[in-house]
Design a protein around this motif. Structure first.
Motif, mmCIF file in Angstrom:
data_model
loop_
_atom_site.group_PDB
_atom_site.id
_atom_site.type_symbol
_atom_site.label_atom_id
_atom_site.label_comp_id
_atom_site.label_asym_id
_atom_site.label_seq_id
_atom_site.Cartn_x
_atom_site.Cartn_y
_atom_site.Cartn_z
ATOM 1 N N GLY A 181 0.834 -1.195 0.000
ATOM 2 C CA GLY A 181 0.000 0.000 0.000
ATOM 3 C C GLY A 181 0.870 1.246 0.000
ATOM 4 N N ILE A 182 0.263 2.360 -0.293
ATOM 5 C CA ILE A 182 0.992 3.627 -0.358
ATOM 6 C C ILE A 182 0.552 4.515 0.794
ATOM 7 C CG2 ILE A 182 1.547 5.651 -1.745
ATOM 8 C CD1 ILE A 182 2.561 3.056 -2.942
ATOM 9 N N GLY A 183 1.432 4.686 1.781
ATOM 10 C CA GLY A 183 1.189 5.653 2.842
ATOM 11 C C GLY A 183 0.097 5.306 3.817
ATOM 12 N N ASN A 184 -0.391 4.067 3.836
ATOM 13 C CA ASN A 184 -1.402 3.681 4.814
ATOM 14 C C ASN A 184 -1.283 2.184 5.057
ATOM 15 O OD1 ASN A 184 -3.172 2.163 2.927
ATOM 16 N ND2 ASN A 184 -3.502 4.174 2.008
ATOM 17 N N PRO A 185 -1.954 1.673 6.083
ATOM 18 C CA PRO A 185 -1.817 0.251 6.406
ATOM 19 C C PRO A 185 -2.709 -0.674 5.599
ATOM 20 C CG PRO A 185 -3.173 1.332 8.053
ATOM 21 C CD PRO A 185 -2.710 2.413 7.116
ATOM 22 N N HIS A 186 -3.494 -0.134 4.682
ATOM 23 C CA HIS A 186 -4.411 -0.957 3.904
ATOM 24 C C HIS A 186 -3.675 -1.671 2.775
ATOM 25 C CE1 HIS A 186 -7.013 2.254 5.672
ATOM 26 N NE2 HIS A 186 -7.647 1.173 6.068
ATOM 27 N N PRO A 187 -4.212 -2.795 2.301
ATOM 28 C CA PRO A 187 -3.540 -3.529 1.225
ATOM 29 C C PRO A 187 -3.455 -2.690 -0.053
ATOM 30 C CG PRO A 187 -5.308 -4.836 2.226
ATOM 31 C CD PRO A 187 -5.456 -3.445 2.748
ATOM 32 N N GLY A 188 -2.391 -2.918 -0.820
ATOM 33 C CA GLY A 188 -2.294 -2.328 -2.138
ATOM 34 C C GLY A 188 -3.092 -3.152 -3.135
ATOM 35 N N SER A 189 -2.728 -3.068 -4.399
ATOM 36 C CA SER A 189 -3.470 -3.795 -5.431
ATOM 37 C C SER A 189 -3.357 -5.299 -5.226
ATOM 38 C CB SER A 189 -2.947 -3.422 -6.817
ATOM 39 O OG SER A 189 -3.207 -2.064 -7.096
ATOM 40 N N GLY A 224 -10.875 8.264 4.750
ATOM 41 C CA GLY A 224 -11.194 8.488 6.149
ATOM 42 C C GLY A 224 -10.332 7.618 7.042
ATOM 43 N N THR A 225 -10.876 7.261 8.197
ATOM 44 C CA THR A 225 -10.086 6.585 9.227
ATOM 45 C C THR A 225 -10.482 5.125 9.407
ATOM 46 O OG1 THR A 225 -11.634 7.370 10.919
ATOM 47 C CG2 THR A 225 -9.690 8.741 10.469
ATOM 48 N N GLN A 226 -11.091 4.518 8.404
ATOM 49 C CA GLN A 226 -11.508 3.122 8.551
ATOM 50 C C GLN A 226 -10.300 2.231 8.799
ATOM 51 O OE1 GLN A 226 -13.996 1.723 5.409
ATOM 52 N NE2 GLN A 226 -14.441 -0.218 6.394
ATOM 53 N N GLY A 227 -10.422 1.343 9.787
ATOM 54 C CA GLY A 227 -9.324 0.453 10.127
ATOM 55 C C GLY A 227 -9.067 -0.572 9.055
ATOM 56 N N PRO A 228 -7.883 -1.196 9.079
ATOM 57 C CA PRO A 228 -7.520 -2.116 8.001
ATOM 58 C C PRO A 228 -8.151 -3.498 8.083
ATOM 59 C CG PRO A 228 -5.694 -1.865 9.537
ATOM 60 C CD PRO A 228 -6.745 -0.891 9.967
ATOM 61 N N LEU A 229 -8.616 -3.934 9.253
ATOM 62 C CA LEU A 229 -9.102 -5.309 9.365
ATOM 63 C C LEU A 229 -10.289 -5.611 8.449
ATOM 64 C CD1 LEU A 229 -8.727 -6.036 13.202
ATOM 65 C CD2 LEU A 229 -7.214 -6.677 11.315
ATOM 66 N N PRO A 230 -11.335 -4.764 8.377
ATOM 67 C CA PRO A 230 -12.424 -5.055 7.435
ATOM 68 C C PRO A 230 -11.969 -5.034 5.979
ATOM 69 C CG PRO A 230 -13.104 -3.422 9.070
ATOM 70 C CD PRO A 230 -11.629 -3.573 9.197
ATOM 71 N N ILE A 231 -10.984 -4.201 5.672
ATOM 72 C CA ILE A 231 -10.479 -4.117 4.304
ATOM 73 C C ILE A 231 -9.712 -5.385 3.953
ATOM 74 C CG2 ILE A 231 -9.161 -2.728 2.682
ATOM 75 C CD1 ILE A 231 -11.676 -1.397 3.984
ATOM 76 N N VAL A 232 -8.918 -5.874 4.895
ATOM 77 C CA VAL A 232 -8.193 -7.128 4.663
ATOM 78 C C VAL A 232 -9.172 -8.279 4.472
ATOM 79 C CG1 VAL A 232 -6.685 -8.822 5.774
ATOM 80 C CG2 VAL A 232 -6.096 -6.399 5.832
#
Length: 465
Positions: free
Chosen positions: A114-122, A429-437
């Motif tokens: 990912g770029i600049g955040n803890p969420h997954p990239g592509s 926004g500030t959504q945490g990474p766990l639901p995104i993962v």
């Protein structure tokens, strides 16, 4: 019986993470006493992203390393444990008493950073897949010929006069380079290297001699062993950016608007990281053997510098305006509050990329672009689509980027396009990474791709001071 246990990876030792977590807890701005602090970040071998408010240096002094020494020390502790992993994301819940649950997220060979955040990239859904522009080869230009200014004899004579003490390459060395690269070097390039093979040891480790050679040629010349083909693989790019590019070569272009070409032979540098190449696959108005510049800040296309290597050495430059398309509609269209104002305005048979950005009006229908033959990329800002299920009508998509709610609609309906090679989840926004993962892993599972590994660690940071 062998009961020897495998050692726990150092990165899974809670103590390794404690300094980072203490810094993030101290910087947490929830502002509610007695509530859990939720923190997240990303740390890799080559950088990190942490939500920290860095201290300002004293008035009149620039920032120094010691101003962030605690951050550097905490990050270095983790980096030393990230063996063989480019980066790792994390999120943690820290109770007021210091009890902490830390979630480590990743890695997965199917997920780009990912770029600049803890969420997954592509998410790479098809192993080894490449975006459309990275698959494009040059178009044939049957009428292309060398420029009339190309003159290997004059070139060799001029360079010999400028560099009388240079050591030239032998015919055997030139032949070895051709064999290594799998391509015959143009006569002008051979003439250049017959004068100087541009090896550092030939200059006696003398910067002044290297500078004289660069001034004589017009660039920082690579040695024969460093020549390479600037094909598409030489311009690496993350999927989320590469999918937004397009290959366009206007009918009056001298240079083809490609990512790379098997006919681009890189032989030098302009001193700023941009590469110079001889072009053996020119555009409709170009010349075989023209000199082009590949910018290190761009992924597609190149600029014409000179019609021949002789012209470059004699400082006779040539200029071309890139990607002139006249009145043709753009193949990459952006619909948002500052650009196109409707999907209808973007729709045309040549459309390849549609990006829907920040939008203040009613959600948009994708009906106008349904069935377009070349549409391969769709990105949509969360909340901008009237009906995400309309995506099913876009049968040629290779890359799709949506918000988590839109992905949820497609997943629940079993309507994720099977044509996709890669995908991304837009988070604002500030959504945490766990639901995104969790959503990312559902998408990866549809293609049987490796999941994002989740490891849970528990520890105690003690009560905050």
């Amino acid at each position: 019986m062998d009961d020897q246990r495998h050692p726990i990876p150092l990165i899974h030792d809670f103590a390794i993470w404690e300094p980072v977590l203490r810094l993030l807890r101290a910087a947490n701005t929830d502002g509610v006493v007695g509530r859990k602090a939720r923190v997240a970040g990303r740390i890799g071998r080559y950088g990190w992203s942490l939500d920290l408010q860095r201290r300002l240096p004293p008035l009149g002094r620039a920032a120094q390393v010691e101003d962030m020494q605690d951050e550097f020390d905490a990050v270095e502790r983790v980096q030393s444990a990230v063996a063989g992993v480019d980066d790792i994301s994390f999120t943690a819940e820290i109770s007021p008493t210091g009890k902490t649950v830390l979630h480590l997220l990743g890695p997965s060979p199917a997920v780009e950073p990912g770029i600049g955040n803890p969420h997954p990239g592509s998410l790479i859904l098809v192993e080894g897949s490449l975006p459309g522009p990275w698959q494009r080869l040059p178009d044939p230009v049957p009428g292309a010929v060398p420029a009339s200014s190309a003159n290997p004899e004059l070139l060799e004579q001029t360079l010999s006069e400028r560099l009388p003490d240079a050591i030239g390459a032998t015919e055997a060395e030139i032949a070895a380079t051709e064999a290594r690269m799998g391509v015959a070097l143009p006569e002008e390039l051979k003439a250049l290297y017959r004068v100087t093979r541009a090896r550092w040891e030939d200059w006696g480790n003398d910067y002044a001699a290297a500078t004289r050679a660069a001034e004589a040629v017009g660039c920082e010349l690579f040695g024969l062993d460093d020549l390479y083909i600037a094909d598409a693989s030489s311009r690496e790019c993350l999927w989320e950016f590469a999918a937004m590019e397009a290959v366009v070569t206007p009918p009056d272009a001298a240079v083809q608007g490609l990512v790379g070409s098997p006919g681009w032979i890189v032989f030098g540098d302009n001193g700023g990281g941009d590469r110079l190449a001889i072009d053996l696959t020119p555009g409709p108005r170009g010349h075989i053997g023209q000199i082009i510049l590949l910018s290190h800040e761009e992924y597609v296309g190149a600029d014409l510098l000179a019609d021949s290597l002789t012209d470059l050495v004699l400082n006779r430059s040539s200029k071309e305006d890139r990607a002139r398309r006249g009145d043709q509609p753009p193949v990459v269209a952006r619909v948002n509050i500052a650009s196109l104002k409707s999907i209808q305005a973007a729709a045309h048979p040549g459309l390849e990329v549609l990006s829907i950005g920040v939008w203040e009006g009613a959600p948009l229908s994708l009906g106008p672009v349904a069935g377009l033959p070349l549409l391969r990329t769709l990105t949509a800002y969360p909340g901008t689509l009237a009906d995400p299920l309309e995506i099913a009508e876009l049968t040629g998509l290779e890359f799709l980027e949506l918000g988590p709610e839109e992905w949820r609609v497609l997943l629940d309906a079993g309507a994720v396009p099977r044509s996709l090679s890669a995908a991304a989840i837009t988070v604002h926004g500030t959504q945490g990474p766990l639901p995104i993962v969790a959503i990312a892993n559902e998408l990866l599972a549809l293609w049987g791709r490796p999941q994002i590994i989740q490891t849970v660690l528990e520890g105690d940071l003690g009560a905050a001071a």
